[in-house]
Design a protein around this motif. Structure first.
Motif, mmCIF file in Angstrom:
data_model
loop_
_atom_site.group_PDB
_atom_site.id
_atom_site.type_symbol
_atom_site.label_atom_id
_atom_site.label_comp_id
_atom_site.label_asym_id
_atom_site.label_seq_id
_atom_site.Cartn_x
_atom_site.Cartn_y
_atom_site.Cartn_z
ATOM 1 N N GLU A 143 36.630 20.588 51.124
ATOM 2 C CA GLU A 143 37.811 19.839 51.552
ATOM 3 C C GLU A 143 38.829 19.783 50.421
ATOM 4 O O GLU A 143 38.469 19.583 49.267
ATOM 5 C CB GLU A 143 37.413 18.400 51.906
ATOM 6 N N GLU A 144 40.103 19.919 50.773
ATOM 7 C CA GLU A 144 41.148 19.878 49.744
ATOM 8 C C GLU A 144 41.316 18.491 49.138
ATOM 9 O O GLU A 144 41.959 18.339 48.117
ATOM 10 C CB GLU A 144 42.481 20.397 50.298
ATOM 11 N N SER A 145 40.715 17.479 49.751
ATOM 12 C CA SER A 145 40.827 16.136 49.175
ATOM 13 C C SER A 145 39.940 16.005 47.932
ATOM 14 O O SER A 145 40.093 15.076 47.149
ATOM 15 C CB SER A 145 40.438 15.079 50.206
ATOM 16 N N LYS A 146 38.996 16.933 47.750
ATOM 17 C CA LYS A 146 38.157 16.927 46.542
ATOM 18 C C LYS A 146 38.879 17.751 45.490
ATOM 19 O O LYS A 146 39.059 18.957 45.652
ATOM 20 C CB LYS A 146 36.786 17.541 46.832
ATOM 21 N N SER A 147 39.290 17.117 44.424
ATOM 22 C CA SER A 147 40.080 17.833 43.424
ATOM 23 C C SER A 147 39.219 18.807 42.623
ATOM 24 O O SER A 147 38.000 18.801 42.702
ATOM 25 C CB SER A 147 40.787 16.837 42.509
ATOM 26 N N LEU A 148 39.882 19.638 41.846
ATOM 27 C CA LEU A 148 39.240 20.692 41.071
ATOM 28 C C LEU A 148 39.422 20.438 39.581
ATOM 29 O O LEU A 148 40.332 19.725 39.173
ATOM 30 C CB LEU A 148 39.890 22.038 41.418
ATOM 31 N N ILE A 149 38.578 21.065 38.775
ATOM 32 C CA ILE A 149 38.747 21.020 37.323
ATOM 33 C C ILE A 149 39.659 22.181 36.926
ATOM 34 O O ILE A 149 39.591 23.267 37.483
ATOM 35 C CB ILE A 149 37.387 21.114 36.606
ATOM 36 N N ILE A 150 40.505 21.913 35.959
ATOM 37 C CA ILE A 150 41.446 22.901 35.436
ATOM 38 C C ILE A 150 41.095 23.159 33.973
ATOM 39 O O ILE A 150 40.753 22.231 33.239
ATOM 40 C CB ILE A 150 42.899 22.348 35.503
ATOM 41 N N LEU A 151 41.198 24.414 33.544
ATOM 42 C CA LEU A 151 40.993 24.756 32.137
ATOM 43 C C LEU A 151 42.327 25.119 31.499
ATOM 44 O O LEU A 151 43.130 25.845 32.099
ATOM 45 C CB LEU A 151 40.041 25.952 32.003
ATOM 46 N N VAL A 152 42.554 24.603 30.297
ATOM 47 C CA VAL A 152 43.710 24.977 29.479
ATOM 48 C C VAL A 152 43.176 25.468 28.140
ATOM 49 O O VAL A 152 42.036 25.169 27.772
ATOM 50 C CB VAL A 152 44.709 23.801 29.285
ATOM 51 N N ASP A 153 43.986 26.201 27.387
ATOM 52 C CA ASP A 153 43.482 26.797 26.150
ATOM 53 C C ASP A 153 43.663 25.935 24.902
ATOM 54 O O ASP A 153 43.108 26.252 23.856
ATOM 55 C CB ASP A 153 44.105 28.176 25.931
ATOM 56 N N SER A 154 44.431 24.850 25.011
ATOM 57 C CA SER A 154 44.730 24.073 23.798
ATOM 58 C C SER A 154 45.344 22.719 24.162
ATOM 59 O O SER A 154 45.764 22.505 25.297
ATOM 60 C CB SER A 154 45.744 24.843 22.943
ATOM 61 N N ILE A 155 45.430 21.870 23.169
ATOM 62 C CA ILE A 155 46.105 20.583 23.357
ATOM 63 C C ILE A 155 47.582 20.835 23.668
ATOM 64 O O ILE A 155 48.176 20.149 24.487
ATOM 65 C CB ILE A 155 45.932 19.674 22.116
ATOM 66 N N GLU A 156 48.152 21.860 23.050
ATOM 67 C CA GLU A 156 49.559 22.181 23.299
ATOM 68 C C GLU A 156 49.793 22.527 24.779
ATOM 69 O O GLU A 156 50.753 22.057 25.385
ATOM 70 C CB GLU A 156 50.028 23.340 22.404
ATOM 71 N N MET A 157 48.904 23.327 25.350
ATOM 72 C CA MET A 157 49.044 23.670 26.766
ATOM 73 C C MET A 157 48.819 22.431 27.620
ATOM 74 O O MET A 157 49.533 22.209 28.599
ATOM 75 C CB MET A 157 48.082 24.790 27.186
ATOM 76 N N LEU A 158 47.849 21.614 27.255
ATOM 77 C CA LEU A 158 47.570 20.372 27.985
ATOM 78 C C LEU A 158 48.835 19.514 28.065
ATOM 79 O O LEU A 158 49.165 18.968 29.121
ATOM 80 C CB LEU A 158 46.445 19.602 27.288
ATOM 81 N N GLN A 159 49.576 19.416 26.970
ATOM 82 C CA GLN A 159 50.782 18.591 26.920
ATOM 83 C C GLN A 159 51.873 19.099 27.875
ATOM 84 O O GLN A 159 52.735 18.328 28.279
ATOM 85 C CB GLN A 159 51.313 18.518 25.487
ATOM 86 N N ASN A 160 51.808 20.357 28.258
ATOM 87 C CA ASN A 160 52.781 20.894 29.220
ATOM 88 C C ASN A 160 52.510 20.421 30.647
ATOM 89 O O ASN A 160 53.389 20.513 31.498
ATOM 90 C CB ASN A 160 52.765 22.425 29.208
ATOM 91 N N TYR A 161 51.294 19.927 30.904
ATOM 92 C CA TYR A 161 50.899 19.599 32.277
ATOM 93 C C TYR A 161 50.530 18.124 32.489
ATOM 94 O O TYR A 161 50.280 17.718 33.621
ATOM 95 C CB TYR A 161 49.744 20.513 32.721
ATOM 96 N N ILE A 162 50.516 17.347 31.413
ATOM 97 C CA ILE A 162 50.209 15.914 31.515
ATOM 98 C C ILE A 162 51.346 15.135 30.873
ATOM 99 O O ILE A 162 51.711 15.386 29.720
ATOM 100 C CB ILE A 162 48.867 15.563 30.816
ATOM 101 N N GLU A 163 51.884 14.180 31.635
ATOM 102 C CA GLU A 163 53.033 13.391 31.180
ATOM 103 C C GLU A 163 52.727 12.598 29.909
ATOM 104 O O GLU A 163 53.414 12.737 28.909
ATOM 105 C CB GLU A 163 53.457 12.446 32.314
ATOM 106 N N ASN A 164 51.693 11.770 29.973
ATOM 107 C CA ASN A 164 51.325 10.928 28.824
ATOM 108 C C ASN A 164 49.830 11.039 28.564
ATOM 109 O O ASN A 164 49.025 10.560 29.354
ATOM 110 C CB ASN A 164 51.668 9.454 29.112
ATOM 111 N N ILE A 165 49.485 11.657 27.448
ATOM 112 C CA ILE A 165 48.074 11.803 27.090
ATOM 113 C C ILE A 165 47.675 10.591 26.252
ATOM 114 O O ILE A 165 48.278 10.336 25.205
ATOM 115 C CB ILE A 165 47.833 13.100 26.299
ATOM 116 N N PRO A 166 46.666 9.828 26.702
ATOM 117 C CA PRO A 166 46.233 8.655 25.929
ATOM 118 C C PRO A 166 45.689 9.051 24.553
ATOM 119 O O PRO A 166 45.070 10.114 24.416
ATOM 120 C CB PRO A 166 45.117 8.044 26.785
ATOM 121 N N GLU A 167 45.909 8.205 23.557
ATOM 122 C CA GLU A 167 45.409 8.466 22.203
ATOM 123 C C GLU A 167 43.903 8.696 22.199
ATOM 124 O O GLU A 167 43.396 9.537 21.476
ATOM 125 C CB GLU A 167 45.761 7.306 21.257
ATOM 126 N N LYS A 168 43.186 7.922 23.033
ATOM 127 C CA LYS A 168 41.725 8.077 23.099
ATOM 128 C C LYS A 168 41.336 9.489 23.520
ATOM 129 O O LYS A 168 40.319 10.010 23.096
ATOM 130 C CB LYS A 168 41.105 7.054 24.046
#
Length: 178
Positions: free
Chosen positions: A41-66
């Motif tokens: 079902e599309e209501s079950k989300s998927l895991i995404i892989l990124v190559d770095s923190i830099e790439m992560l920052q392109n796809y997440i608005e606010n990354i918590p310090e933790k």
């Protein structure tokens, strides 16, 4: 294999944990193919892989310090659920506007994502409800025959570990899967 990702196809590939079915995480049609392949079902989300923190920052608005602390210190593959993703296919995002993302430590995965230049979906290579295969040999013929491309790297890889999944909520770390 990059050709297949770029044209919106699905791939079967070894991840830092188990064998996975993947596609371009920014391509809604490609993501639909993954859901269909897994009979999920599309209501079950998927895991995404990124190559770095830099790439992560392109796809997440606010990354918590933790999250930064966890990413820098975790020894085991760790997936973190983030709020308010951006730039990803809408059908990768959970109904509560969250997304599960992992930065693999596996060189093959990092290189694949880096060369592709975008996040890749990573979901276990099984039909929903079936056991997660621990090796390429355990992957069902249904999956092998219906993906668009099989990556023939680390074909003898055996894994018994899934990633730890954490969610950071109001400053607290909640363990979803250990």
């Amino acid at each position: 294999m990059l050709f297949f990702l770029k044209k919106g196809s699905t791939i079967l590939y070894p991840t830092d944990t188990v064998w996975g079915v993947g596609c371009d995480a920014t391509n809604e049609e490609a993501v639909k193919k993954v859901y269909k392949l897994k009979n999920r079902e599309e209501s079950k989300s998927l895991i995404i892989l990124v190559d770095s923190i830099e790439m992560l920052q392109n796809y997440i608005e606010n990354i918590p310090e933790k999250a930064f602390e966890i990413l820098k210190t975790s020894e085991k593959p760790t997936t973190i659920i983030y709020n308010s993703p951006k730039g990803l296919a809408p059908n990768t995002i959970a109904v509560d506007n969250t997304i599960a993302i992992r930065i693999p430590k596996d060189e093959f995965c990092i290189q694949l994502i880096r060369e592709f230049g975008k996040p890749i979906v990573s979901t276990s290579a099984n039909v929903s409800g079936e056991p997660t295969p621990k090796s390429f040999l355990e992957i069902s013929e249904e999956i092998k025959q219906n993906v668009d491309f099989v990556v023939k790297v680390n074909i003898d890889k055996v894994s018994t570990k899934a990633s730890t999944i954490l969610k950071i909520e109001k400053g607290s770390i909640i363990t979803i899967r250990k």
